[in-house]
Design an enzyme around this catalytic site. Structure first.
Site, short mmCIF file in Angstrom:
data_model
loop_
_atom_site.label_atom_id
_atom_site.label_comp_id
_atom_site.label_asym_id
_atom_site.label_seq_id
_atom_site.Cartn_x
_atom_site.Cartn_y
_atom_site.Cartn_z
N ASP A 170 0.85 -1.19 0.00
CA ASP A 170 0.00 0.00 0.00
C ASP A 170 0.88 1.25 0.00
OD1 ASP A 170 -2.26 -1.52 0.19
OD2 ASP A 170 -2.89 -0.77 2.16
N LYS B 211 -8.40 0.57 -5.13
CA LYS B 211 -9.58 -0.02 -4.49
C LYS B 211 -10.87 0.67 -4.91
CE LYS B 211 -7.16 -1.22 -0.16
NZ LYS B 211 -7.06 -2.67 -0.27
N GLY C 204 -0.24 -3.68 3.95
CA GLY C 204 -0.89 -2.38 3.95
C GLY C 204 -0.14 -1.40 4.80
#
Lengths: 301, 214
Positions: A33, A90, A244
């Site tokens: 991420d 996303k 992430g």
């Protein structure tokens, strides 16, 4: 080199094989991420196989509260321009218009993600109509097969994003992989019972019983914060890792990134995991998954 | 000839598909992650994956010096997609610090067809491969923009500009493809590669036999 000949055979884009194929290429790698172009460069330098372009990492989404939505296209384009590796982004669960926007931006993989606030309480996106491939989260085998029946080309555990606590991801991987092992022992009559229990199409359950594996790659996400976490989930049977908050919420993101990449490759080699873990600094602080107010893994159906 | 042992570079990528393909053709396969793994192999496959990630891991794993030495000594090698990029002499649109094994004198452009939405399947005629066209899966695939004199071009497809450019090349015992023969279930390119491994073994045997003779 001559000009294009008329005999050239047609090309087919967006096929199952092409969509699942990119997931196969990411196996054994780490998807990180990132929220800025410079973080994306850090990830690529460290050997990430792809980046997930976001406005906030899950730990910050938790902290800030409010409705979490698709990122600004300008942010995604800035990250795309900064790196040569695949860029994922996303969309909210069920928000096919966000997914259409992401596809038009040339995003390489769309994550229909429970980390964002769901847009549809009953339906996920019909993913078959898209050229871009989708990854979806799952907590158990039934959920994984339902997502595949909707066109997902990669499945990841949900874990509990933004906590830095690996136990939910372990639970999800063990649940999916344990049930796969059980299904392979089922006789032909029991396949129907399994399909009913899993609330999944009989055809997919029968295929699973035959092959012993999901028809798409199974990756781990949600809670990986250290090299040993990556080695754990890879040994359990994950085929790659999404990290992430675990990298850019650590004390030394560049070192953490490289260490988790090495541990994912050499997951069967504890000496290498020890070497990359030595003097690494502080992992993200995190919070125990049972203590969180909002359980993201319960989103999606 | 005994079944050859083929190493599959297992730092990252679709290692399993290559192993399955090679095992189906009777080869013994091993995963190569550390320098010691390389010593027992007769040939090597560098799979599809992300070339930048594999490049970083080649450095950290210590595999780079022994791999360069084996390539210089003529080890038969097959590279698909990322493998083609890593084996090339020159890379366009790569990272400046990306490792180049330079086993094939070609210039390769990364992601030459565009992004994932431009990835495609097609059928391809490959010189030296008998039968119907090979089914080829191109995923964020590279394309060859320049070939050296010693390189044999075995297949071409049109690039984004409509100009046909090489996608399968061979230089000596090294075979490279821009697509993924390991994904489509057609084993003919892998069989061709095993032919190169067999040829190298025969040549080595002949060389050692001639050394033994007075």
């Amino acid at each position: 080199m001559r000009a294009m000949a008329s005999s050239d055979t047609p090309r087919r884009t967006g096929t199952d094989l092409v969509k699942r194929g990119l997931a196969e290429m990411l196996r054994g790698g780490v998807i990180m991420d990132v929220v800025t172009a410079s973080e994306a460069k850090v990830a690529e330098d460290a050997g990430a196989v792809a980046v997930m372009a976001l406005e906030r990492v899950p730990a910050d989404i938790r902290r800030d509260g409010g409705v979490a939505r698709m990122s600004d296209p300008a942010l995604i384009e800035g990250i795309k321009a900064a790196v040569t590796i695949p860029v994922m982004a996303k969309a909210r669960i069920g928000h096919f218009a966000e997914a259409q926007v992401l596809q038009s931006l040339g995003v390489d993989y769309i994550d229909e993600s429970e980390v964002l606030t769901p847009a549809d309480e009953a339906n996920h996106i019909d993913k078959w109509g898209f050229t871009a491939p989708f990854v979806c989260g799952a907590t158990n085998l039934g959920e994984a097969l339902r997502r595949i029946s909707e066109g997902a080309a990669m499945i990841r555990s949900k874990g509990e994003a933004g906590t830095g606590d690996i136990k939910e991801a372990v639970r999800h991987l063990r649940s999916v992989l344990g049930d796969i092992r059980s299904v392979t022992q089922a006789d032909s009559a029991e396949i129907y019972g399994w399909a009913k229990q899993l609330q999944a199409p009989v055809s997919l359950v029968a295929e699973l019983a035959e092959t012993g594996k999901l028809p798409v790659p199974l990756f781990c996400a949600g809670g990986i914060a250290t090299p040993a976490d990556a080695a754990l989930v890879m040994q359990l049977g994950a085929e790659a890792c999404f990290v992430g908050s675990g990298i850019f919420k650590s004390s030394d993101p560049a070192r953490f990134a490289r260490a988790i990449v090495e541990a994912t490759t050499h997951f069967q080699d504890p000496e290498i995991v020890a070497k990359v873990s030595r003097g690494l600094g502080e992992a993200m602080r995190g919070q125990e998954s049972v203590a969180v107010e909002t359980r993201l893994s319960e989103r999606g159906w | 000839m005994n079944a050859p042992t083929i190493g599959v570079l297992a730092l990252q990528g679709d290692v399993r598909e290559h192993r399955r393909m090679l095992a189906g053709l009777g080869a013994t396969t091993v995963e190569v992650r550390r320098p010691a793994d390389l010593s027992c192999v007769d040939g090597l496959v560098i799979p599809g994956g992300e070339s930048t990630a594999i490049s970083v891991l080649l450095g950290t794993s210590g595999l780079l010096p022994p791999l360069r030495a084996r390539l210089a000594a003529g080890m038969p090698t097959l590279g698909t997609c990322a493998g083609m990029i890593l084996l090339a002499g020159e890379v366009v649109d790569g990272r400046p610090d990306q490792e180049r094994l330079a086993a094939v004198d070609i210039t390769v452009r990364r992601n030459a067809f565009g992004r994932q939405v431009d990835s495609f399947e097609t059928d391809l005629d490959v010189r030296g491969i008998e039968g119907p066209p090979l089914h080829a899966v191109f995923i964020r695939a590279p394309l060859v923009e320049r070939v050296g004199h010693e390189v044999e071009v075995l297949a071409e497809v049109p690039g984004r500009d409509g100009v046909r450019r090489p996608v399968v090349c061979r230089q000596g015992p090294v075979l490279v493809a821009a697509f993924h023969p390991e994904l489509s279930g057609d084993a003919r390119l892998h069989r061709r590669f095993l032919g190169l491994v067999g040829g190298a073994e025969a040549a080595n045997a002949a060389a050692s036999a001639s050394r033994e003779e007075p």
